[in-house]
Motif scaffolding. Structure first.
Motif, PDB file in Angstrom:
ATOM      1  N   ASN A  31      31.010  29.795  43.091  1.00 38.24           N
ATOM      2  CA  ASN A  31      31.617  31.214  44.067  1.00 38.24           C
ATOM      3  C   ASN A  31      31.286  32.309  43.229  1.00 38.24           C
ATOM      4  O   ASN A  31      30.894  32.451  41.612  1.00 38.24           O
ATOM      5  N   PRO A  32      30.981  33.702  43.824  1.00 35.49           N
ATOM      6  CA  PRO A  32      30.904  34.866  43.213  1.00 35.49           C
ATOM      7  C   PRO A  32      32.001  35.100  42.284  1.00 35.49           C
ATOM      8  O   PRO A  32      33.030  34.739  42.509  1.00 35.49           O
ATOM      9  N   LEU A  33      31.880  35.590  41.190  1.00 37.50           N
ATOM     10  CA  LEU A  33      32.793  36.171  40.213  1.00 37.50           C
ATOM     11  C   LEU A  33      33.978  36.915  40.677  1.00 37.50           C
ATOM     12  O   LEU A  33      35.188  36.676  40.575  1.00 37.50           O
ATOM     13  N   GLU A  34      33.554  37.956  41.598  1.00 35.55           N
ATOM     14  CA  GLU A  34      34.367  38.672  42.447  1.00 35.55           C
ATOM     15  C   GLU A  34      35.030  38.001  43.505  1.00 35.55           C
ATOM     16  O   GLU A  34      34.049  37.361  44.314  1.00 35.55           O
ATOM     17  N   LYS A  35      36.215  38.114  43.936  1.00 35.35           N
ATOM     18  CA  LYS A  35      36.847  37.562  45.139  1.00 35.35           C
ATOM     19  C   LYS A  35      37.542  38.562  46.006  1.00 35.35           C
ATOM     20  O   LYS A  35      38.484  39.240  45.697  1.00 35.35           O
ATOM     21  N   GLU A  36      37.159  38.848  47.196  1.00 37.25           N
ATOM     22  CA  GLU A  36      37.562  39.885  48.117  1.00 37.25           C
ATOM     23  C   GLU A  36      39.132  39.774  48.247  1.00 37.25           C
ATOM     24  O   GLU A  36      39.834  38.654  48.423  1.00 37.25           O
ATOM     25  N   GLY A  37      39.874  40.938  47.925  1.00 38.66           N
ATOM     26  CA  GLY A  37      41.267  41.125  47.909  1.00 38.66           C
ATOM     27  C   GLY A  37      41.979  40.270  46.765  1.00 38.66           C
ATOM     28  O   GLY A  37      43.264  40.462  47.016  1.00 38.66           O
ATOM     29  N   TYR A  38      41.252  40.361  45.877  1.00 43.68           N
ATOM     30  CA  TYR A  38      41.997  39.653  44.484  1.00 43.68           C
ATOM     31  C   TYR A  38      41.331  40.548  43.490  1.00 43.68           C
ATOM     32  O   TYR A  38      40.297  41.194  43.553  1.00 43.68           O
ATOM     33  N   ARG A  39      42.060  40.428  42.403  1.00 41.49           N
ATOM     34  CA  ARG A  39      41.753  41.218  41.026  1.00 41.49           C
ATOM     35  C   ARG A  39      41.682  40.092  40.077  1.00 41.49           C
ATOM     36  O   ARG A  39      42.351  39.002  39.949  1.00 41.49           O
ATOM     37  N   LEU A  40      40.359  39.849  39.370  1.00 37.94           N
ATOM     38  CA  LEU A  40      40.075  39.053  38.496  1.00 37.94           C
ATOM     39  C   LEU A  40      40.910  39.341  37.230  1.00 37.94           C
ATOM     40  O   LEU A  40      40.585  40.370  36.471  1.00 37.94           O
ATOM     41  N   ILE A  41      41.893  38.407  36.846  1.00 34.33           N
ATOM     42  CA  ILE A  41      42.555  38.811  35.591  1.00 34.33           C
ATOM     43  C   ILE A  41      42.234  38.126  34.278  1.00 34.33           C
ATOM     44  O   ILE A  41      42.654  38.309  33.292  1.00 34.33           O
ATOM     45  N   PHE A  42      41.570  36.925  34.627  1.00 39.00           N
ATOM     46  CA  PHE A  42      41.276  35.986  33.568  1.00 39.00           C
ATOM     47  C   PHE A  42      40.021  35.191  33.774  1.00 39.00           C
ATOM     48  O   PHE A  42      40.207  34.598  34.967  1.00 39.00           O
ATOM     49  N   HIS A  43      38.841  35.117  33.058  1.00 40.99           N
ATOM     50  CA  HIS A  43      37.876  34.114  33.351  1.00 40.99           C
ATOM     51  C   HIS A  43      37.068  33.600  32.271  1.00 40.99           C
ATOM     52  O   HIS A  43      37.266  34.561  31.078  1.00 40.99           O
ATOM     53  N   ASP A  44      36.784  32.396  32.025  1.00 42.61           N
ATOM     54  CA  ASP A  44      35.740  31.954  30.926  1.00 42.61           C
ATOM     55  C   ASP A  44      34.490  31.369  31.460  1.00 42.61           C
ATOM     56  O   ASP A  44      34.669  30.326  32.529  1.00 42.61           O
ATOM     57  N   GLU A  45      33.206  31.835  31.404  1.00 38.88           N
ATOM     58  CA  GLU A  45      32.029  31.513  31.900  1.00 38.88           C
ATOM     59  C   GLU A  45      31.520  30.347  30.845  1.00 38.88           C
ATOM     60  O   GLU A  45      30.252  29.857  31.235  1.00 38.88           O
ATOM     61  N   PHE A  46      31.994  30.206  29.628  1.00 40.08           N
ATOM     62  CA  PHE A  46      31.831  29.279  28.647  1.00 40.08           C
ATOM     63  C   PHE A  46      30.182  29.589  28.463  1.00 40.08           C
ATOM     64  O   PHE A  46      29.448  28.646  28.137  1.00 40.08           O
ATOM     65  N   ASP A  47      29.828  30.877  28.199  1.00 40.14           N
ATOM     66  CA  ASP A  47      28.336  31.332  27.854  1.00 40.14           C
ATOM     67  C   ASP A  47      28.109  31.087  26.365  1.00 40.14           C
ATOM     68  O   ASP A  47      26.952  31.389  25.936  1.00 40.14           O
TER      69      ASP A  47
END
Length: 392
Positions: A31-47
């Motif tokens: 899924n896209p990183l951004e999610k409509e109606g939400y704020r992304l507060i934590f993520h790890d893409e393991f890059d």
């Protein structure tokens, strides 16, 4: 972003140095990183090439086994995939034939103390890279087949109060039943939460051969689990405290006719649990709008509060390991933002002095402070957390 060029890529299971394989036709796209109606507060893409220790603790429940070294995460990161690994000659034998590779977002002595007969064998630093209450979690991952094997993504209480101990298994996927997801809520010591489990079987998904997207929605009213956007579990549960994440791969070499089947020595090593990303979002409340990250501001930081009878103002003691904090001291504060969201941030409280403890042995109030963790200095602007302890 890496996801445009890497959908479904994975390392050959039979060989640690194997070449990148083509995407599986059954892979569910990221899924896209951004999610409509939400704020992304934590993520790890393991890059990167190693687990980010600002996001994860690279151990699995280290206060329980006799040898702490067996708790260290065995993994490989390559091309944006984190691969948890259990090899034939793994040193991660947790107990009685069970080998584990896992990591988590918080750790403390005796965490996950669901068995009253089990004793913590060592004192562990209390630390957390991420605590959270409410929100939408998402993982894209591929599992492992084989008897005695299972993969799990689960949440547990941090047990500030020993009763805050519920467990939510977003998924447990067995190597002997790789078209099925087990989603379960365990109450343990939390009498306010009811046990619940659902385990749907998918006719068209091969969870150990394909990447799929697993979602978990947690609101004040309850929890729900999703696979590729399809809701597969829902349960009413008013969980009123933050939970921490654990991600783990298990290989039970003594399994025989149990829940995970019988150990199958024909399954080649290394065995693996492949993770593309893990993300956590907060829903933007009604009446508020999303703001660019550059415009995000802290509106207020709630003081943490502990109100207890004088006779219960005792130091936390887990199996003989005593800390300079009272039992039930909150490990976090609620931080409010200008987009209406609220996060829970771990706090390193100043240890209670002998004088402070003496004052708590009679009715009154003691105020302490602590360092808020997990937020950039540019957002925090030097603010500290406040703890208000009131004895009656």
């Amino acid at each position: 972003m890496k996801k445009n060029c890497l959908i479904g890529l994975f390392l050959a299971c039979a060989c640690l140095q194997g070449s990148i394989q083509p995407a599986s036709a059954g892979d569910y796209p990221p899924n896209p990183l951004e999610k409509e109606g939400y704020r992304l507060i934590f993520h790890d893409e393991f890059d990167g090439s190693e687990l980010d220790t600002e996001k994860w603790i690279p151990e699995y429940l280290p206060s329980w086994p006799g040898n702490r070294d067996v708790c260290t995460t065995a993994y490989r990161m390559d091309n944006g995939i984190l691969r948890l690994i259990i090899d034939k000659n793994s040193k991660n034998r947790f107990d009685n034939g069970m080998y584990i590779s896992g990591f988590m977002s918080a750790s403390r002595t005796g965490m996950h103390h669901y068995d009253p007969e089990k004793k913590a064998l060592r004192e562990i630093e209390t630390e957390a890279t991420q605590l959270n209450q409410y929100g939408y979690y998402e993982m894209r991952a591929k599992m492992q087949a084989g008897g005695g094997v299972h993969c799990a993504w689960w949440l547990i209480g941090f047990e500030d109060n020993p009763e805050q101990s519920c467990e939510i298994d977003i998924f447990e996927i067995l190597g002997t039943d790789v078209n099925r997801i087990w989603s379960t809520v365990h109450s343990w010591k939390d009498s306010t939460v009811r046990y619940h489990t659902e385990h749907p079987w998918f006719a068209g998904k091969k969870l150990a051969e394909e990447f799929h997207v697993y979602g978990f929605d947690w609101t004040p009213e309850g929890v729900a689990v999703y696979v590729d956007g399809i809701r597969v579990m829902q349960h009413q549960a008013a969980i009123t405290y933050p939970l921490v994440q654990l991600i783990s791969l298990y290989d039970n070499r003594k399994a025989k006719n149990g829940w995970t089947g019988t150990y199958d020595p024909a399954i080649p090593y290394p065995k693996s649990f492949d993770i593309d990303y893990i993300r956590l979002y907060k829903k933007i409340p009604e009446g508020h709008t999303a703001v660019p990250e550059s415009d995000l501001r802290i509106v207020s930081i709630e003081p943490a509060r502990l109100e207890i009878p004088v006779e219960k103002a005792v130091l936390r003691n887990i199996d003989g390991y005593e800390t300079r904090e009272l039992v039930c001291t909150p490990s976090y504060v609620h931080v409010h933002y200008n987009d209406g969201t609220v996060t829970q941030q771990f706090v390193k409280w100043e240890p209670l002095t002998g004088e402070a403890l003496a004052r708590l042995r009679e009715p009154g109030t003691v105020i302490a402070s602590g360092e808020i963790t997990g937020l950039p200095a540019s957002l925090l602007k030097g603010e500290k957390a406040t703890l208000i302890i009131t004895t009656k």
